[in-house]
Design an enzyme around this catalytic site. Structure first.
Site, mmCIF file in Angstrom:
data_model
loop_
_atom_site.group_PDB
_atom_site.id
_atom_site.type_symbol
_atom_site.label_atom_id
_atom_site.label_comp_id
_atom_site.label_asym_id
_atom_site.label_seq_id
_atom_site.Cartn_x
_atom_site.Cartn_y
_atom_site.Cartn_z
ATOM 1 N N ASN A 1 -20.724 44.275 -51.947
ATOM 2 C CA ASN A 1 -21.077 44.953 -53.142
ATOM 3 C C ASN A 1 -22.045 46.209 -52.797
ATOM 4 O OD1 ASN A 1 -19.632 42.825 -54.714
ATOM 5 N ND2 ASN A 1 -21.646 41.663 -54.310
ATOM 6 N N ASP B 1 -25.273 47.297 -54.342
ATOM 7 C CA ASP B 1 -26.453 46.449 -55.007
ATOM 8 C C ASP B 1 -27.305 47.724 -55.708
ATOM 9 O OD1 ASP B 1 -25.811 44.113 -53.889
ATOM 10 O OD2 ASP B 1 -27.501 43.949 -52.587
ATOM 11 N N GLY C 1 -23.599 42.344 -50.924
ATOM 12 C CA GLY C 1 -22.678 41.538 -50.898
ATOM 13 C C GLY C 1 -22.992 40.427 -49.989
ATOM 14 N N ALA D 1 -20.892 40.796 -46.694
ATOM 15 C CA ALA D 1 -21.548 42.199 -45.795
ATOM 16 C C ALA D 1 -22.945 41.731 -45.188
ATOM 17 C CB ALA D 1 -21.443 43.272 -46.623
ATOM 18 N N ASN E 1 -28.905 26.579 -51.328
ATOM 19 C CA ASN E 1 -30.249 26.515 -51.853
ATOM 20 C C ASN E 1 -30.442 25.265 -52.702
ATOM 21 O OD1 ASN E 1 -29.367 27.427 -54.127
ATOM 22 N ND2 ASN E 1 -30.516 29.628 -54.006
ATOM 23 N N THR F 1 -31.953 25.543 -48.145
ATOM 24 C CA THR F 1 -33.061 26.430 -48.170
ATOM 25 C C THR F 1 -33.984 26.335 -49.273
ATOM 26 O OG1 THR F 1 -31.834 28.368 -49.135
ATOM 27 C CG2 THR F 1 -31.399 28.134 -46.882
ATOM 28 N N GLY G 1 -39.372 27.153 -46.671
ATOM 29 C CA GLY G 1 -38.532 26.985 -45.528
ATOM 30 C C GLY G 1 -37.236 26.278 -45.558
ATOM 31 N N ASP H 1 -29.307 35.444 -47.005
ATOM 32 C CA ASP H 1 -28.030 35.892 -46.343
ATOM 33 C C ASP H 1 -28.564 36.132 -44.968
ATOM 34 O OD1 ASP H 1 -26.398 35.976 -48.490
ATOM 35 O OD2 ASP H 1 -26.989 38.026 -48.924
HETATM 36 P P1 ADP Z 1 -31.709 32.504 -51.453
HETATM 37 O O1 ADP Z 1 -32.043 33.622 -51.305
HETATM 38 O O2 ADP Z 1 -30.412 32.083 -51.088
HETATM 39 O O3 ADP Z 1 -31.852 31.523 -52.953
HETATM 40 P P2 ADP Z 1 -34.251 31.115 -50.384
HETATM 41 O O4 ADP Z 1 -34.819 31.564 -51.328
HETATM 42 O O5 ADP Z 1 -34.046 29.533 -50.236
HETATM 43 O O6 ADP Z 1 -32.522 31.655 -50.367
HETATM 44 O O7 ADP Z 1 -34.441 31.829 -48.942
HETATM 45 C C1 ADP Z 1 -33.842 31.556 -47.855
HETATM 46 C C2 ADP Z 1 -34.917 31.676 -46.621
HETATM 47 O O8 ADP Z 1 -35.391 32.680 -46.594
HETATM 48 C C3 ADP Z 1 -35.725 30.306 -46.799
HETATM 49 O O9 ADP Z 1 -35.200 29.262 -46.292
HETATM 50 C C4 ADP Z 1 -37.033 30.887 -45.837
HETATM 51 O O10 ADP Z 1 -36.552 30.660 -44.573
HETATM 52 C C5 ADP Z 1 -36.890 32.246 -46.495
HETATM 53 N N1 ADP Z 1 -37.754 32.705 -47.476
HETATM 54 C C6 ADP Z 1 -37.465 32.792 -48.578
HETATM 55 N N2 ADP Z 1 -38.706 33.090 -49.369
HETATM 56 C C7 ADP Z 1 -39.731 33.246 -48.487
HETATM 57 C C8 ADP Z 1 -41.099 33.466 -48.844
HETATM 58 N N3 ADP Z 1 -41.549 33.704 -50.042
HETATM 59 N N4 ADP Z 1 -41.795 33.334 -47.650
HETATM 60 C C9 ADP Z 1 -41.282 33.053 -46.511
HETATM 61 N N5 ADP Z 1 -39.931 32.612 -46.375
HETATM 62 C C10 ADP Z 1 -39.034 32.687 -47.456
#
Ligand code: ADP
Length: 301
Positions: free
Chosen positions: A12, A14, A40, A43, A182, A217, A222, A249
């Site tokens: 994509n 962005d 994307g 990617a 997530n 996630t 974490g 990603d």
């Molecule tokens: P998505 O972007 O798919 O919603 P998450 O928000 O769960 O996924 O984030 C994916 C990963 O990125 C988490 O498991 C963590 O390791 C890391 N992460 C995301 N936000 C933070 C943050 N504010 N501080 C530290 N690590 C983060």
């Protein structure tokens, strides 16, 4: 086009606007700045794995336009094999319109464009590289029948990031080895409200009809790894998050890269958590994917 890691997924363009707060329906908000990035989920995850040293090929589809050409060139520059990316004459390259607010929370609307025209015939045409990959990594920004076709051809490990959230047919879930949702994607998969605490997340994951290992996630908390009946919480390092776009990603790309080197799932999740955290410290998606050097430095801290 043989590679250790084959990604079947989206590309994509962005477009991100930074805003003090997200607009409510009907509201107009003045943003503070905007930027474009290559994106994307497919990617981004391919670039994340390649930057960490992975041997990666991407199968996907873009439009016959400047954004498509830019995306392919950027992937090639990162060392991703791009022979499996088709150019569609009848649809534009996919577009993601993103807003990021002062709390670094984002909202994203994706218009799939050419991604929705990736078909089972394109997967069939790459049969051999999918079958010979050590890891197949895929997401749901391409049609679900394409994902189903790819996972059925895979002979190595199958990692599925079920994003954006959707319900999955058993034919896919039964062939997945590592499922990486997530919280909200997990909720959509099992049809419950979004779990909050690690205990609720583990309870929701237990309702999945799959033998796959599940890695949920949890943003700044974490990730939760549920494998072989054991639940392990892997906390994220504290970082100065500025833009969460691409964190999931980075996580999936790092996980696939580690698994392609036969690291155990526990060690792979630790690397993925750190990679996700690093991706939040820089703006944009692909541009924010961490290097191997950055990741080693954070892990050895
Ligand atoms: P998505 O972007 O798919 O919603 P998450 O928000 O769960 O996924 O984030 C994916 C990963 O990125 C988490 O498991 C963590 O390791 C890391 N992460 C995301 N936000 C933070 C943050 N504010 N501080 C530290 N690590 C983060």
């Amino acid at each position: 086009m043989d590679a250790d890691i084959v990604v079947v997924g989206s590309l994509n363009h962005d477009l991100t606007v930074v805003t003090p707060h997200h607009p409510r329906p009907g509201e107009t908000v003045l943003g503070t700045r905007h930027y474009s990035d290559n994106g994307g989920k497919g990617a981004n995850q391919a670039v994340a794995a390649a930057r960490l040293g992975g041997d990666v090929a991407l199968i996907g589809r873009v439009g016959d336009d400047i954004h498509g050409r830019t995306l392919i060139a950027a992937l090639a520059e990162e060392g991703v094999l791009v022979e499996g990316i088709g150019i569609d004459e009848d649809a534009p390259t996919g577009l993601a319109v993103i807003t990021v607010d002062a709390e670094a929370e984002n909202t994203i609307v994706v218009s799939p464009g050419a991604n929705s025209r990736l078909g089972q015939q394109h997967i069939e045409a790459r049969h051999e590289s999918i079958a010979s990959a050590r890891v197949l990594l895929t997401q749901l920004e391409v049609p679900v029948d394409v994902v189903a076709a790819a996972v059925l051809l895979a002979e190595g490990l199958v990692c599925l990031n079920p994003a954006p959230a959707a319900h999955l047919p058993p034919s896919i879930l039964s062939r997945v080895d590592v499922l990486v949702p997530n919280r909200s994607e997990l909720a959509a998969l099992v049809g419950v409200s979004e779990p909050v605490t690690p205990h609720q997340v583990a309870e929701a994951a237990a309702r999945l009809d799959t033998d796959a290992s599940v890695v949920v996630t949890l943003g700044a908390d974490g990730a939760l790894l549920i494998a072989d009946g054991i639940t392990t919480h892997v906390p994220a390092p504290e970082v100065d998050a500025v833009d969460p776009t691409g964190a999931g990603d980075a996580f999936c790309g790092a996980l696939a890269e580690a698994l392609s080197r036969d690291l155990g799932l526990g060690a792979a999740v630790e690397r993925a958590v750190a990679a996700g955290a690093l991706a939040t410290t820089a703006p944009g998606a692909q541009g924010a994917m961490p290097s191997a050097h950055q990741l080693e430095r954070l892990l050895n801290n």
